[in-house]
Structures are given as C-alpha cells and as structure tokens.
Design an enzyme around this catalytic site. Structure first.
Site, mmCIF file in Angstrom:
data_model
loop_
_atom_site.group_PDB
_atom_site.id
_atom_site.type_symbol
_atom_site.label_atom_id
_atom_site.label_comp_id
_atom_site.label_asym_id
_atom_site.label_seq_id
_atom_site.Cartn_x
_atom_site.Cartn_y
_atom_site.Cartn_z
ATOM 1 N N GLU A 30 -6.950 4.938 7.633
ATOM 2 C CA GLU A 30 -6.735 6.360 7.326
ATOM 3 C C GLU A 30 -7.976 6.954 6.652
ATOM 4 O O GLU A 30 -8.271 8.133 6.828
ATOM 5 C CB GLU A 30 -5.465 6.516 6.467
ATOM 6 C CG GLU A 30 -4.215 6.261 7.322
ATOM 7 C CD GLU A 30 -3.044 5.627 6.588
ATOM 8 O OE1 GLU A 30 -3.018 5.639 5.348
ATOM 9 O OE2 GLU A 30 -2.140 5.102 7.282
ATOM 10 N N SER B 203 3.498 -1.861 10.404
ATOM 11 C CA SER B 203 4.942 -1.931 10.626
ATOM 12 C C SER B 203 5.548 -3.296 10.269
ATOM 13 O O SER B 203 6.476 -3.756 10.939
ATOM 14 C CB SER B 203 5.295 -1.519 12.060
ATOM 15 O OG SER B 203 4.906 -0.172 12.287
ATOM 16 N N ASN C 228 0.870 -1.187 0.000
ATOM 17 C CA ASN C 228 0.000 0.000 0.000
ATOM 18 C C ASN C 228 0.903 1.231 0.000
ATOM 19 O O ASN C 228 1.478 1.573 1.027
ATOM 20 C CB ASN C 228 -0.908 -0.021 1.236
ATOM 21 C CG ASN C 228 -1.777 1.231 1.310
ATOM 22 O OD1 ASN C 228 -1.812 2.029 0.369
ATOM 23 N ND2 ASN C 228 -2.468 1.410 2.427
ATOM 24 N N LYS D 117 0.035 4.239 -0.310
ATOM 25 C CA LYS D 117 -0.626 5.431 0.271
ATOM 26 C C LYS D 117 -0.382 6.628 -0.651
ATOM 27 O O LYS D 117 -0.355 6.466 -1.871
ATOM 28 C CB LYS D 117 -0.131 5.646 1.706
ATOM 29 C CG LYS D 117 -0.257 4.372 2.555
ATOM 30 C CD LYS D 117 -0.080 4.590 4.022
ATOM 31 C CE LYS D 117 -0.218 3.262 4.750
ATOM 32 N NZ LYS D 117 -0.218 3.399 6.196
ATOM 33 N N GLY E 198 2.584 2.595 10.804
ATOM 34 C CA GLY E 198 3.545 3.684 10.650
ATOM 35 C C GLY E 198 4.255 4.069 11.939
ATOM 36 O O GLY E 198 4.925 5.087 12.005
ATOM 37 N N GLU F 120 -5.331 -4.580 10.567
ATOM 38 C CA GLU F 120 -4.286 -3.588 10.782
ATOM 39 C C GLU F 120 -4.585 -2.823 12.074
ATOM 40 O O GLU F 120 -5.391 -1.885 12.065
ATOM 41 C CB GLU F 120 -4.259 -2.582 9.621
ATOM 42 C CG GLU F 120 -4.016 -3.206 8.271
ATOM 43 C CD GLU F 120 -3.445 -2.196 7.268
ATOM 44 O OE1 GLU F 120 -2.331 -2.430 6.809
ATOM 45 O OE2 GLU F 120 -4.088 -1.185 6.989
#
Ligand code: 13P
Length: 255
Positions: A100, A216, A10, A12, A176, A170
């Site tokens: 997100e 992560s 991903n 992003k 992150g 997730e």
C-alpha cells in the site's frame, strides 16, 4: 535450522487508542503468553502505539511494530517519524515497503532499502514486504519481480543483518480480497525468495531469515499455510482486527 514463526497484526489505518485498548483487553483473555514457539507482534498506527505499550504494561509476550519509518534521522521532514521516536515509544519492529505504501505513496525498492538500513542501524527489526501484482503474475513476471525486490531492497546489507530481519511475502492480489494464495503457490514463492537470499547472502542467511506470508490469512487457512516448510508466520490485516481471530491464527502457528 528451525525458525521461530512470527505472526504480526498489521492494523493499517484502523484502531485508534481507545479501540486498541478494547482489543488488548479481549486479547489478554485469550492467554496467549502460554502459546510458545511463536513470536507475536502488533503493528498499530503511530498514534496508537503509546496506548498499546501502556496496556501491555511491560508484558513482553506481544511485540510492537510501526507501519513505516523515515529514511532520515531528524529535521525538516514534515509528517515523518524517525527510528529514534519509534524506539522511544516502545517499538521493536517496523514494517517497510508494504504494497500500500508502494502503490499509494510511490515507494521504490531503492527508497525502501534506505529505510531498512535506518531501521537496522537503530536496532529495530525490519519486516520487509514484497509481492507481485496480479498483472505481473499473469505476465509470467513473478520471479523477476520477487528477485528485484529482494536484491534491491536488501542491497548493501550484511549476511548477519539479512539473517535477523523478516521478509513478508504478500501477493498484492491476495491482500484484502479474500483470495489467499494456495498453500502450494505460497510455498513455491517462499522457496524462490529463500533461493534469491541464498544466492545474494549465502546459505546461513537464507536458512535463518524468516519469511512470512500475508494476504487474506484467516483462522480457516492459517494452519495449512503455516505447515509449509518455507512459511515462517503471517502478516495479517483484516483478520487481526478482532482479538479472537488474531489469537486463532497465533495458535495455528504455535506449538
Ligand atoms: P489482509 O489480511 O486484510 O488481506 O491484509 C494483508 C496485509 O496487507 C497485511 O500487511
């Protein structure tokens, strides 16, 4: 039942078309078409997808996904992208309900459910993201949150549809942050998610649905996570921006 693990990058809001070209040149050097027993997917920003499709030049060893999709077919929905458009530019997968999108764009389980239904109707494989915040985990609400995300997000789907999609677990606190869930915690959450799928859609769907871990993931922790019986791959953010580390994570999942 043996499930083929799926490793997806991903990207992003990173990697414009030029940067993606450089990534793919480096990625090709890794010779990952030889790495069997693992499905590999890259999920670029919308505008980068055509460049990725062109660079792959028909090579089917790397699938392409989008990061989101509209819950409508077409019309006056400024800024949205439809399933038909994603198919036209070469997507086979679409990520829906990323934390997100939930956090910054107010997406709810019910809204994401509509997107999943659109994706399935178009023949795209949804990668449905779920996961708890640190606050929810510390308040003892892990199972309650995961249950509602699975039940509400997949509401109205058939067992066959659920069997064919991908769930990405997730934990929001691991995204992150460099804090990966321990393999034991991740395995426990995945087993719980599978049990919720079983209750709602039956044993066959639960045995078939692939549940990726995300948060992560890096070359150093991928093998331990992938060895867990209910973890069927990874949705990788930061570590998938470099071809060599994405390749190392793929190798950790392959045979
Ligand atoms: P990181 O791998 O950067 O933690 O991101 C995970 C993620 O959100 C993938 O969708």
């Amino acid at each position: 039942m043996s499930r083929t693990p799926i490793i997806a990058a991903n990207w992003k809001m990173n990697m414009g078309p030029k940067e993606a070209g450089a990534f793919l040149s480096a990625f090709k050097e890794e010779n990952l078409c030889e790495c069997k027993g693992v499905e590999k997917v890259v999920v670029p920003p919308f505008v980068t997808i055509p460049a990725v499709a062109e660079a792959l030049n028909g090579c089917s060893c790397l699938g392409i996904g989008a990061q989101d999709v509209s819950d409508h077919d077409n019309g006056a929905f400024t800024g949205e992208i439809s399933t038909a458009m994603l198919l036209e530019i070469g997507c086979q997968y679409v990520v829906v309900g990323h934390s997100e999108r939930r956090q910054y764009h107010g997406e709810t389980n019910a809204y994401i459910n509509k997107k999943i239904k659109k994706a399935l109707a178009a023949g795209l494989v949804p990668i449905y993201c779920i996961g708890e915040t640190l606050e929810q985990r510390e308040a003892g609400k892990l199972e309650e949150i995961l249950r509602s995300q699975v039940e509400e997000g997949l509401q109205g789907l058939t067992a066959e549809q659920v069997a064919g999609l991908v769930i990405a677990y997730e934990p929001v606190w691991a995204i992150g942050t460099g804090k990966t869930a321990s393999a034991a915690d991740a395995q426990a959450a995945h087993a719980f998610i599978r049990s919720v799928v079983e209750k709602a859609f039956g044993a066959d769907a639960a045995a078939a649905v692939r549940i990726q871990y995300g948060g992560s993931v890096k070359p150093a922790n991928a093998a331990e996570l992938m060895a867990c019986p209910d973890i069927d791959g990874a949705l990788v953010g930061g570590a998938a921006l470099k071809a060599d580390s994405f390749a190392a994570i793929i190798r950790a999942a392959g045979v």
